[in-house]
Design an enzyme around this catalytic site. Structure first.
Site, mmCIF file in Angstrom:
data_model
loop_
_atom_site.group_PDB
_atom_site.id
_atom_site.type_symbol
_atom_site.label_atom_id
_atom_site.label_comp_id
_atom_site.label_asym_id
_atom_site.label_seq_id
_atom_site.Cartn_x
_atom_site.Cartn_y
_atom_site.Cartn_z
ATOM 1 N N GLU A 45 -70.898 25.156 25.308
ATOM 2 C CA GLU A 45 -72.351 24.941 25.298
ATOM 3 C C GLU A 45 -72.873 24.720 26.708
ATOM 4 O OE1 GLU A 45 -72.120 23.010 20.809
ATOM 5 O OE2 GLU A 45 -72.715 21.733 22.504
ATOM 6 N N TRP B 131 -76.228 10.675 17.382
ATOM 7 C CA TRP B 131 -76.138 12.123 17.565
ATOM 8 C C TRP B 131 -77.344 12.641 18.342
ATOM 9 C CZ3 TRP B 131 -71.705 14.569 16.116
ATOM 10 C CH2 TRP B 131 -71.677 15.952 16.253
ATOM 11 N N ASN C 19 -66.109 22.872 22.320
ATOM 12 C CA ASN C 19 -67.505 23.153 21.967
ATOM 13 C C ASN C 19 -68.444 22.733 23.090
ATOM 14 O OD1 ASN C 19 -66.728 24.095 19.413
ATOM 15 N ND2 ASN C 19 -66.909 22.075 18.496
ATOM 16 N N SER C 20 -68.207 21.546 23.650
ATOM 17 C CA SER C 20 -69.070 21.045 24.723
ATOM 18 C C SER C 20 -68.960 21.918 25.970
ATOM 19 C CB SER C 20 -68.702 19.601 25.057
ATOM 20 O OG SER C 20 -69.102 18.724 24.026
ATOM 21 N N ASP D 189 -59.334 27.057 8.751
ATOM 22 C CA ASP D 189 -58.971 26.286 9.935
ATOM 23 C C ASP D 189 -57.461 26.247 10.100
ATOM 24 O OD1 ASP D 189 -58.311 23.527 11.340
ATOM 25 O OD2 ASP D 189 -60.375 24.005 11.840
ATOM 26 N N HIS E 166 -65.920 15.077 27.815
ATOM 27 C CA HIS E 166 -64.518 14.845 27.469
ATOM 28 C C HIS E 166 -63.713 16.137 27.435
ATOM 29 C CE1 HIS E 166 -66.357 16.255 23.848
ATOM 30 N NE2 HIS E 166 -65.280 16.112 23.098
ATOM 31 N N HIS F 122 -64.528 20.908 14.454
ATOM 32 C CA HIS F 122 -64.018 22.083 13.760
ATOM 33 C C HIS F 122 -65.088 22.695 12.859
ATOM 34 C CE1 HIS F 122 -59.535 21.475 14.468
ATOM 35 N NE2 HIS F 122 -60.087 20.412 15.012
ATOM 36 N N TYR G 72 -58.019 13.350 25.089
ATOM 37 C CA TYR G 72 -56.983 13.528 24.075
ATOM 38 C C TYR G 72 -56.923 14.999 23.657
ATOM 39 C CZ TYR G 72 -61.213 13.190 21.288
ATOM 40 O OH TYR G 72 -62.478 13.382 20.803
#
Length: 489
Positions: free
Chosen positions: A375, A349, A371-372, A127, A367, A24, A389
């Site tokens: 990108e 990371w 965001n992934s 948020d 997953h 987030h 999840y």
């Protein structure tokens, strides 16, 4: 015409309040920086340890003259009984800690309100997990915009699941059903639906409050772009009836230093990592990473390792340090694994954006965190979808059934993050099959790769002057300026 003695109008002022979880915070901070790059005065409210994650980037912005700053609050560890330093949602290790961390975020409400009372901004961008901000913004006489960190597709699917309750009409957990009311034919099983969308529970009640606050907000800010999911942008706006602005992909606005530090400092030298990739053929390397929250048990890591070896493709595999503490790598890696494979294991990371942008990367096992996915799409890299999840099974259907920019690994069951994280959920054969299907260059893989690269080209254009995301950003800034003027006058 203004006289020489008149002062220029004050800058539009926005306050951003990110939730304390990496998935987030990262895009929301990127959004705040994007607004600042357009001359909007921005304040980001966060806590001490979380501020360190992106302080260097903010300092660079300030040095370059951008009107941006951090407002740092102490985290109430003692009040909720958490150890000092544990103030990120992806750091919790038990349901009890998760509840305490959520309680602590609620204790931040008063100091945030006081800060806003001391200097009232023109708009609050908060948020989704801070629904109280809509009422407080109304008290201040200013708009509240909610940040949603997922895809339009996932939001539309969630709405359909709540509105039509299709899970009630299936006879078994594994029976496929069509999600009603969507622009495309999308199939799920009951086991793949989040438990709070399947049956009412504690989270259902929280999400109901969040959605009610969303409906009373000025609108929703999305890290997406129209060309990626056009039918679902239209569906969300016109059928569900919520005002939105797409200003993504925000990762395209990052400098090289930003990409290295994105979210956290990388645990590897990016030059070493990129030099290793330089030695590989284009589209030959598989990138494997499952986000910041889920930690696989050793038996599942073993299944991944054996599948990677059997598929015989070079790889970069990002794992959590917590996944290696019990006996180190040898507790779960096959004997002699490192000597037999052409791969790099990163513990901690990784500079994900820099890695994905490298020409050698040919696929991303993910997953399905939003965001992934963004990108990867931005870099033109197709996906192997392994949802776990949250809204990730919905995102998987966008990837595999709607946009058709990846293949599924065969995950069958939505996981409760803290209750089911010790289970083996996908076996070696399924993982190996998915890797070969995407990486071995068949007709299906070529079509998937070309679709993804075309979306990547479109993503580059949407953030340029005249692009759809650029226009949405400029439109929103203009609307907020008009609102401020009407309030002042």
């Amino acid at each position: 015409m203004a006289s020489d003695t008149e002062s220029p109008p004050p800058k539009l002022e926005l306050v951003f309040i990110p939730f304390l979880a990496s998935g987030h915070m990262i895009p929301m901070v990127d959004m705040a920086r994007l607004f600042a790059s357009h001359g909007v005065a921005v304040t980001i409210i966060t806590t001490t340890h979380n501020s360190l994650i992106f302080k260097n980037a903010i300092d660079r912005d300030i040095k370059s003259g951008k009107p941006i700053k951090l407002h740092v609050l102490p985290f109430p560890f003692a009040e909720v009984g958490l150890p000092e330093g544990l103030e990120k949602m992806n750091s919790v290790t038990s349901q009890g800690q998760k509840q305490k961390l959520y309680q602590a975020t609620m204790l931040l409400k008063k100091p945030i309100q006081q800060m806003l009372l001391d200097h009232i901004p023109d708009c609050i961008v908060s948020d989704m997990f801070y629904p109280w901000t809509v009422d407080f913004a109304a008290e201040l006489g200013i708009p509240r915009i909610v940040f949603q960190g997922s895809s339009y597709f996932a939001l539309c699917a969630q709405y359909s699941m709540r509105h039509y309750a299709p899970c009630e009409n299936v006879t078994s957990d594994m029976e496929l059903f069509v999600v009603p009311g969507l622009p495309d034919r999308v199939e799920l099983t009951r086991l793949q639906v989040p438990d709070h969308d399947r049956t009412k529970n504690e989270l259902t009640a929280i999400l109901d409050v969040i959605r009610e606050a969303e409906l009373r907000s000025f609108g929703v800010l999305m890290n997406s772009f129209y060309e990626l999911e056009p039918s679902y942008v239209n569906h969300f706006r016109n059928v569900i009836g919520i005002k939105t602005w797409n200003i993504g992909p925000v990762s395209l606005c990052l400098s090289t230093n930003d990409k290295y530090e994105r979210g956290h400092n990388s645990v590897v030298d990016p030059h070493e990592c990129l030099s290793w990739l330089d030695s590989m053929k284009p589209n030959s390397v598989l990138y494997v990473s499952f986000g910041s929250q889920h930690k696989f048990p050793p038996p599942q890591l073993y299944e991944i390792a054996t599948a990677l070896e059997a598929s015989n493709h070079p790889f970069i595999w990002v794992i959590h340090n917590e996944e290696t503490i019990d006996g180190g790598d040898e507790a779960w890696l096959p004997n002699g694994f490192k000597s037999r494979v052409n791969g790099m294991i990163i513990r901690g990371w990784a500079p994900q954006v820099l890695i994905l942008e490298h020409v050698a990367i040919g696929g991303f096992m993910t997953h399905c965190g939003w965001n992934s996915i963004l990108e990867s799409v931005t870099a033109g890299v197709p996906l192997i979808a392994w949802p776990l999840y949250a809204e990730q099974f919905y995102n998987e259907k966008l990837v595999t059934q709607v946009a058709k920019i990846g293949v599924g690994v065969g995950a069958e069951k939505w996981l409760n993050l803290l209750e089911d994280d010790g289970k083996v959920v996908v076996k070696k054969k399924k993982i190996e099959k998915a890797v070969i299907r995407l990486m071995d260059g068949g007709d299906e893989a070529k079509e998937i790769r070309e679709r993804t690269k075309e979306l990547g080209r479109k993503a580059m254009k949407v953030v340029e002057v005249g692009g759809s995301s650029y226009n949405d950003l400029i439109s929103l800034i203009g609307e907020l300026v008009l609102l401020r003027e009407s309030r002042i006058n």
